[in-house]
Design a protein around this motif. Structure first.
Motif, PDB file in Angstrom:
ATOM      1  N   GLU A 141     161.222  86.514  -3.398  1.00  0.00           N
ATOM      2  CA  GLU A 141     162.587  86.876  -3.796  1.00  0.00           C
ATOM      3  C   GLU A 141     163.517  85.672  -3.870  1.00  0.00           C
ATOM      4  O   GLU A 141     164.272  85.513  -4.813  1.00  0.00           O
ATOM      5  CB  GLU A 141     163.147  87.904  -2.809  1.00  0.00           C
ATOM      6  CG  GLU A 141     164.512  88.433  -3.204  1.00  0.00           C
ATOM      7  CD  GLU A 141     165.006  89.523  -2.279  1.00  0.00           C
ATOM      8  OE1 GLU A 141     166.143  89.981  -2.457  1.00  0.00           O
ATOM      9  OE2 GLU A 141     164.249  89.907  -1.376  1.00  0.00           O
ATOM     10  N   ASN A 142     163.471  84.804  -2.877  1.00  0.00           N
ATOM     11  CA  ASN A 142     164.331  83.607  -2.870  1.00  0.00           C
ATOM     12  C   ASN A 142     163.482  82.363  -3.106  1.00  0.00           C
ATOM     13  O   ASN A 142     163.386  81.488  -2.242  1.00  0.00           O
ATOM     14  CB  ASN A 142     165.078  83.485  -1.539  1.00  0.00           C
ATOM     15  CG  ASN A 142     166.254  84.424  -1.453  1.00  0.00           C
ATOM     16  OD1 ASN A 142     166.801  84.837  -2.471  1.00  0.00           O
ATOM     17  ND2 ASN A 142     166.641  84.784  -0.241  1.00  0.00           N
ATOM     18  N   THR A 143     162.858  82.287  -4.271  1.00  0.00           N
ATOM     19  CA  THR A 143     162.019  81.127  -4.572  1.00  0.00           C
ATOM     20  C   THR A 143     162.861  79.983  -5.102  1.00  0.00           C
ATOM     21  O   THR A 143     163.721  80.167  -5.959  1.00  0.00           O
ATOM     22  CB  THR A 143     160.936  81.488  -5.609  1.00  0.00           C
ATOM     23  OG1 THR A 143     160.123  82.534  -5.086  1.00  0.00           O
ATOM     24  CG2 THR A 143     160.058  80.283  -5.911  1.00  0.00           C
ATOM     25  N   SER A 195     167.517  78.031  -7.977  1.00  0.00           N
ATOM     26  CA  SER A 195     167.149  79.371  -7.530  1.00  0.00           C
ATOM     27  C   SER A 195     168.167  80.346  -8.092  1.00  0.00           C
ATOM     28  O   SER A 195     169.129  79.939  -8.762  1.00  0.00           O
ATOM     29  CB  SER A 195     167.120  79.443  -5.997  1.00  0.00           C
ATOM     30  OG  SER A 195     168.441  79.429  -5.482  1.00  0.00           O
ATOM     31  N   VAL A 196     168.000  81.619  -7.812  1.00  0.00           N
ATOM     32  CA  VAL A 196     168.953  82.608  -8.325  1.00  0.00           C
ATOM     33  C   VAL A 196     170.318  82.464  -7.660  1.00  0.00           C
ATOM     34  O   VAL A 196     171.324  82.944  -8.198  1.00  0.00           O
ATOM     35  CB  VAL A 196     168.426  84.047  -8.134  1.00  0.00           C
ATOM     36  CG1 VAL A 196     167.181  84.283  -8.966  1.00  0.00           C
ATOM     37  CG2 VAL A 196     168.162  84.338  -6.664  1.00  0.00           C
ATOM     38  N   VAL A 197     170.384  81.811  -6.516  1.00  0.00           N
ATOM     39  CA  VAL A 197     171.661  81.725  -5.788  1.00  0.00           C
ATOM     40  C   VAL A 197     172.300  80.345  -5.832  1.00  0.00           C
ATOM     41  O   VAL A 197     173.460  80.194  -5.435  1.00  0.00           O
ATOM     42  CB  VAL A 197     171.486  82.159  -4.319  1.00  0.00           C
ATOM     43  CG1 VAL A 197     171.067  83.607  -4.238  1.00  0.00           C
ATOM     44  CG2 VAL A 197     170.487  81.262  -3.594  1.00  0.00           C
ATOM     45  N   GLY A 198     171.604  79.333  -6.290  1.00  0.00           N
ATOM     46  CA  GLY A 198     172.226  78.011  -6.299  1.00  0.00           C
ATOM     47  C   GLY A 198     171.293  76.933  -6.797  1.00  0.00           C
ATOM     48  O   GLY A 198     170.216  77.196  -7.332  1.00  0.00           O
ATOM     49  N   PHE A 238     163.297  81.680   2.433  1.00  0.00           N
ATOM     50  CA  PHE A 238     163.159  81.189   1.060  1.00  0.00           C
ATOM     51  C   PHE A 238     161.749  80.655   0.886  1.00  0.00           C
ATOM     52  O   PHE A 238     161.051  80.353   1.866  1.00  0.00           O
ATOM     53  CB  PHE A 238     164.202  80.127   0.726  1.00  0.00           C
ATOM     54  CG  PHE A 238     164.002  78.815   1.435  1.00  0.00           C
ATOM     55  CD1 PHE A 238     163.228  77.808   0.866  1.00  0.00           C
ATOM     56  CD2 PHE A 238     164.589  78.579   2.674  1.00  0.00           C
ATOM     57  CE1 PHE A 238     163.038  76.598   1.525  1.00  0.00           C
ATOM     58  CE2 PHE A 238     164.403  77.378   3.338  1.00  0.00           C
ATOM     59  CZ  PHE A 238     163.628  76.386   2.765  1.00  0.00           C
ATOM     60  N   VAL A 239     161.317  80.560  -0.369  1.00  0.00           N
ATOM     61  CA  VAL A 239     159.982  80.059  -0.693  1.00  0.00           C
ATOM     62  C   VAL A 239     160.144  78.800  -1.536  1.00  0.00           C
ATOM     63  O   VAL A 239     160.877  78.806  -2.534  1.00  0.00           O
ATOM     64  CB  VAL A 239     159.162  81.118  -1.470  1.00  0.00           C
ATOM     65  CG1 VAL A 239     157.782  80.559  -1.830  1.00  0.00           C
ATOM     66  CG2 VAL A 239     159.022  82.391  -0.656  1.00  0.00           C
ATOM     67  N   PHE A 240     159.468  77.745  -1.146  1.00  0.00           N
ATOM     68  CA  PHE A 240     159.577  76.468  -1.854  1.00  0.00           C
ATOM     69  C   PHE A 240     158.393  76.308  -2.803  1.00  0.00           C
ATOM     70  O   PHE A 240     157.241  76.526  -2.435  1.00  0.00           O
ATOM     71  CB  PHE A 240     159.596  75.314  -0.862  1.00  0.00           C
ATOM     72  CG  PHE A 240     159.699  73.954  -1.503  1.00  0.00           C
ATOM     73  CD1 PHE A 240     160.849  73.573  -2.176  1.00  0.00           C
ATOM     74  CD2 PHE A 240     158.635  73.061  -1.451  1.00  0.00           C
ATOM     75  CE1 PHE A 240     160.946  72.325  -2.785  1.00  0.00           C
ATOM     76  CE2 PHE A 240     158.719  71.819  -2.043  1.00  0.00           C
ATOM     77  CZ  PHE A 240     159.883  71.440  -2.711  1.00  0.00           C
ATOM     78  N   GLN A 241     158.685  75.934  -4.065  1.00  0.00           N
ATOM     79  CA  GLN A 241     157.658  75.743  -5.084  1.00  0.00           C
ATOM     80  C   GLN A 241     157.683  74.319  -5.600  1.00  0.00           C
ATOM     81  O   GLN A 241     158.746  73.723  -5.771  1.00  0.00           O
ATOM     82  CB  GLN A 241     157.877  76.713  -6.252  1.00  0.00           C
ATOM     83  CG  GLN A 241     156.907  76.565  -7.418  1.00  0.00           C
ATOM     84  CD  GLN A 241     157.293  75.473  -8.423  1.00  0.00           C
ATOM     85  OE1 GLN A 241     158.452  75.060  -8.491  1.00  0.00           O
ATOM     86  NE2 GLN A 241     156.331  75.000  -9.191  1.00  0.00           N
ATOM     87  N   GLN A 242     156.505  73.776  -5.855  1.00  0.00           N
ATOM     88  CA  GLN A 242     156.373  72.524  -6.584  1.00  0.00           C
ATOM     89  C   GLN A 242     155.050  72.552  -7.332  1.00  0.00           C
ATOM     90  O   GLN A 242     154.147  73.313  -6.977  1.00  0.00           O
ATOM     91  CB  GLN A 242     156.475  71.309  -5.657  1.00  0.00           C
ATOM     92  CG  GLN A 242     155.554  71.332  -4.465  1.00  0.00           C
ATOM     93  CD  GLN A 242     155.797  70.155  -3.536  1.00  0.00           C
ATOM     94  OE1 GLN A 242     156.701  69.338  -3.738  1.00  0.00           O
ATOM     95  NE2 GLN A 242     154.989  70.057  -2.499  1.00  0.00           N
ATOM     96  N   ASP A 243     154.958  71.749  -8.396  1.00  0.00           N
ATOM     97  CA  ASP A 243     153.773  71.823  -9.253  1.00  0.00           C
ATOM     98  C   ASP A 243     152.608  71.021  -8.692  1.00  0.00           C
ATOM     99  O   ASP A 243     152.624  70.592  -7.538  1.00  0.00           O
ATOM    100  CB  ASP A 243     154.122  71.391 -10.682  1.00  0.00           C
ATOM    101  CG  ASP A 243     154.614  69.947 -10.747  1.00  0.00           C
ATOM    102  OD1 ASP A 243     154.273  69.166  -9.841  1.00  0.00           O
ATOM    103  OD2 ASP A 243     155.332  69.602 -11.709  1.00  0.00           O
TER     104      ASP A 243
END
Length: 354
Positions: A141-143, A195-198, A238-243
């Motif tokens: 949800e908070n990616t 993210s969707v919030v900032g 929150f969930v942190f993403q990187q490639d």
């Protein structure tokens, strides 16, 4: 033709508008004007018979020609209309009419894309399914979607629609006619997340610094990501993403994330060769580059100022729309069996006119 005209008049007498008739009869898009001409002729003469006209009847764009052209394109859509015209001994204009007006087709530019092997496609499908399942239960949800990009001081252009209006080529001033390019333009590497919030302020990597696991952890993870639990996401998960860049997938980087970030997308969970799944790649960087690099810059400092200014101007609604497109792209990868979803890129770009 006469049966079509009769059907048009019957629907017209039944009170249907031209646009409704167009949909009901499923007439080719290029023949929309045919409906209006038929109705107007009926109003003027009370009949649908063609008015007497000068010149000889159509003898080139016949049904037989349409069939030949359709079959040639079916066998090989990578055809030149100019060459087809030469092969069929007709004008190029006649071929263009058949292709566009009668067959409802148009030419598209081919795209250069990353090669995807069978195993890579399988991974893209399986990992997209896993990520979609996590998204469905609210885990993502908070990616936070993160990425790096290299900008240059040169003007960014779009070869598809970069045009200049003038009476002639010679009348175009040099500053509009030509796009200057250098052998080795000055570069600036930038890192950011959305993210969707900032979003984070842009992180400018110092010139000459090579991004490896150590520098990535020091300049990005330690200085920016680590404190998010106490700042923007205080009290929230929150969930942190990187490639799959080497600095991101290094064992030391993955270990750092395990010890410092409660939730992150592991290197074996993110789809390989998938910039089409990261909002930074498929949307946000393009929006920023179009604004900040609409003109060339003399120095890296000027480029940096422009990037920072335009980054702050991007509405959060635009970033939110880009991020919220993520699950649909996962579904598209699954639907395409791991293949390219580039045709979706242009359709799903948020409105960037801010």
């Amino acid at each position: 033709m006469e049966s079509e005209r009769s059907a048009i008049i019957e629907l017209h007498m039944a009170g249907k508008s031209p646009s409704e008739i167009f949909k009901l009869l499923n007439i080719a898009k290029g023949r929309r004007a045919f409906i209006y001409r038929t109705i107007n002729r009926y109003k003027e003469t009370g009949d649908t018979v063609d008015k007497p006209r000068s010149g000889r009847p159509c003898s080139v764009t016949t049904s037989a020609l349409k069939k030949v052209v359709r079959e040639r394109i079916r066998r090989n859509p990578h055809r030149s209309m100019r060459k087809m015209a030469l092969e069929l001994n007709i004008s190029r204009r006649a071929i263009q009419k058949v292709v566009k007006r009668d067959l409802g087709m148009r030419s598209f530019k081919r795209k250069k894309v990353q090669f995807l092997s069978g195993s890579v496609k399988e991974k893209r499908v399986s990992r997209s399914k896993s990520l979609l399942a996590l998204h469905a239960i609210g885990v993502l949800e908070n990616t936070i979607f993160s990425d790096e990009k290299i900008f240059t001081i040169e003007e960014a252009t779009n070869s598809q629609n970069d045009r200049v209006i003038s009476t002639s080529v010679s009348a175009i001033p040099d500053k509009f006619r030509y796009i200057s390019r250098m052998k080795k333009p000055l570069l600036l590497m930038v890192w950011a997340w959305v993210s969707v919030v900032g979003r984070t302020p842009l992180i400018f990597i110092p010139p000459g610094v090579k991004i490896n696991a150590k520098t990535h952890q020091e300049l990005v993870l330690e200085s920016v990501v680590k404190g998010l639990s106490q700042t923007m996401f205080s009290g929230q998960q929150f969930v942190f993403q990187q490639d799959g860049a080497p600095a991101h997938t290094a064992n030391t980087t993955q270990d750092w994330l395990k010890h410092n970030i409660p939730n992150f997308i592991h290197k074996d969970e993110w789809s390989p060769y998938s910039p089409d799944l990261n909002p930074m790649d498929y949307s946000v960087w393009s929006i920023l580059e179009n604004k900040a690099c609409s003109v060339s810059h003399n120095t890296v400092s000027s480029l940096k100022i422009s990037l920072g200014r335009e980054w702050e101007k991007i509405p959060q609604e635009t970033l939110r729309a880009a991020v919220e497109g993520f699950p649909n792209r996962l579904r598209a990868v699954i639907s395409k069996k791991g293949s390219y979803i580039e045709e979706m890129t242009r359709q799903s770009l948020p409105n960037s006119s801010y």
